[in-house]
Design a protein around this motif. Structure first.
Motif, mmCIF file in Angstrom:
data_model
loop_
_atom_site.group_PDB
_atom_site.id
_atom_site.type_symbol
_atom_site.label_atom_id
_atom_site.label_comp_id
_atom_site.label_asym_id
_atom_site.label_seq_id
_atom_site.Cartn_x
_atom_site.Cartn_y
_atom_site.Cartn_z
ATOM 1 N N PRO A 1 30.950 -0.680 -5.839
ATOM 2 C CA PRO A 1 32.142 0.065 -6.276
ATOM 3 C C PRO A 1 31.976 0.624 -7.693
ATOM 4 O O PRO A 1 31.537 -0.082 -8.605
ATOM 5 C CB PRO A 1 33.239 -0.987 -6.224
ATOM 6 N N GLY A 2 32.286 1.897 -7.842
ATOM 7 C CA GLY A 2 32.230 2.540 -9.139
ATOM 8 C C GLY A 2 30.846 2.954 -9.584
ATOM 9 O O GLY A 2 30.682 3.468 -10.698
ATOM 10 N N LYS A 3 29.859 2.745 -8.730
ATOM 11 C CA LYS A 3 28.488 3.098 -9.090
ATOM 12 C C LYS A 3 27.925 4.110 -8.103
ATOM 13 O O LYS A 3 28.422 4.263 -6.996
ATOM 14 C CB LYS A 3 27.611 1.847 -9.135
ATOM 15 N N GLU A 4 26.862 4.782 -8.529
ATOM 16 C CA GLU A 4 26.228 5.760 -7.660
ATOM 17 C C GLU A 4 25.461 5.075 -6.543
ATOM 18 O O GLU A 4 24.983 3.954 -6.695
ATOM 19 C CB GLU A 4 25.276 6.639 -8.485
ATOM 20 N N ARG A 5 25.346 5.821 -5.452
ATOM 21 C CA ARG A 5 24.559 5.333 -4.338
ATOM 22 C C ARG A 5 23.079 5.390 -4.734
ATOM 23 O O ARG A 5 22.588 6.409 -5.210
ATOM 24 C CB ARG A 5 24.827 6.199 -3.105
ATOM 25 N N GLN A 6 22.365 4.290 -4.507
ATOM 26 C CA GLN A 6 20.993 4.178 -4.979
ATOM 27 C C GLN A 6 20.007 4.067 -3.822
ATOM 28 O O GLN A 6 20.291 3.423 -2.807
ATOM 29 C CB GLN A 6 20.831 2.951 -5.875
ATOM 30 N N LYS B 1 18.611 -11.668 -3.461
ATOM 31 C CA LYS B 1 19.144 -12.041 -4.767
ATOM 32 C C LYS B 1 20.602 -11.617 -4.850
ATOM 33 O O LYS B 1 21.000 -10.656 -4.179
ATOM 34 C CB LYS B 1 18.350 -11.355 -5.872
ATOM 35 N N PRO B 2 21.387 -12.254 -5.693
ATOM 36 C CA PRO B 2 22.786 -11.836 -5.842
ATOM 37 C C PRO B 2 22.920 -10.362 -6.222
ATOM 38 O O PRO B 2 23.874 -9.696 -5.792
ATOM 39 C CB PRO B 2 23.299 -12.754 -6.951
ATOM 40 N N GLU B 3 21.973 -9.836 -6.970
ATOM 41 C CA GLU B 3 22.037 -8.421 -7.362
ATOM 42 C C GLU B 3 21.764 -7.464 -6.206
ATOM 43 O O GLU B 3 21.919 -6.250 -6.361
ATOM 44 C CB GLU B 3 21.078 -8.129 -8.519
ATOM 45 N N ASP B 4 21.352 -7.986 -5.060
ATOM 46 C CA ASP B 4 21.199 -7.147 -3.867
ATOM 47 C C ASP B 4 22.543 -6.892 -3.185
ATOM 48 O O ASP B 4 22.624 -6.081 -2.259
ATOM 49 C CB ASP B 4 20.252 -7.799 -2.856
ATOM 50 N N THR B 5 23.577 -7.592 -3.609
ATOM 51 C CA THR B 5 24.902 -7.414 -3.030
ATOM 52 C C THR B 5 25.360 -5.964 -3.162
ATOM 53 O O THR B 5 25.341 -5.399 -4.249
ATOM 54 C CB THR B 5 25.925 -8.345 -3.711
ATOM 55 N N ALA B 6 25.735 -5.370 -2.031
ATOM 56 C CA ALA B 6 26.159 -3.966 -2.011
ATOM 57 C C ALA B 6 26.520 -3.596 -0.577
ATOM 58 O O ALA B 6 26.277 -4.367 0.358
ATOM 59 C CB ALA B 6 25.043 -3.050 -2.509
ATOM 60 N N VAL B 7 27.084 -2.410 -0.431
ATOM 61 C CA VAL B 7 27.200 -1.788 0.883
ATOM 62 C C VAL B 7 25.909 -0.997 1.108
ATOM 63 O O VAL B 7 25.499 -0.222 0.243
ATOM 64 C CB VAL B 7 28.415 -0.861 0.973
#
Length: 124
Positions: free
Chosen positions: A41-46, A87-93
């Motif tokens: 949320p609030g970030k660009e699609r990567q 990793k927790p930082e992999d959390t995303a849609v």
């Protein structure tokens, strides 16, 4: 036109694995380059990973190299993303995307068809 639908997301502990699937329908899927992108949320699609139509070229973001593997089964009109050592930082849609040039580019702008996304949550 190509329609894509993602599945396989969920909640997993850090260090665990998930396999995302992207089922495609429509004509000429075999000719399309496919990719996975992630977004919070609030970030660009990567960009995460991409694969050419013949599976002879694959590309990965530096953050997932050695942990994620993209593959495709053209006979099943399906693309996969095997995610290991999460990793927790992999959390995303995570979104599946298709581009008509067939090369599997890392450039988001080249992708014309997108799915609705599947949520991946990695707990610490």
């Amino acid at each position: 036109q190509v329609q894509v639908v993602e599945s396989g997301g969920g909640l997993v502990q850090a260090g665990g694995s998930l396999r995302l699937s992207c089922a495609a329908s429509g004509r000429a899927f075999i000719a399309y380059g496919m990719a996975w992108f992630s977004q919070n949320p609030g970030k660009e699609r990567q960009f995460v990973a991409a694969i050419s139509w013949r599976s002879d070229s694959t590309y990965y973001a530096d953050s997932v190299k050695g942990r994620f593997t993209i593959s495709r089964a053209n006979v099943k009109n399906t693309v996969y993303l095997q995610m290991n050592s999460l990793k927790p930082e992999d959390t995303a849609v995570y979104y599946c995307a298709a581009e008509p040039f067939g090369v599997g580019t890392t450039s988001r702008e080249r992708y014309e068809y997108w799915g609705q996304g599947t949520q991946v949550t990695v707990s610490s």
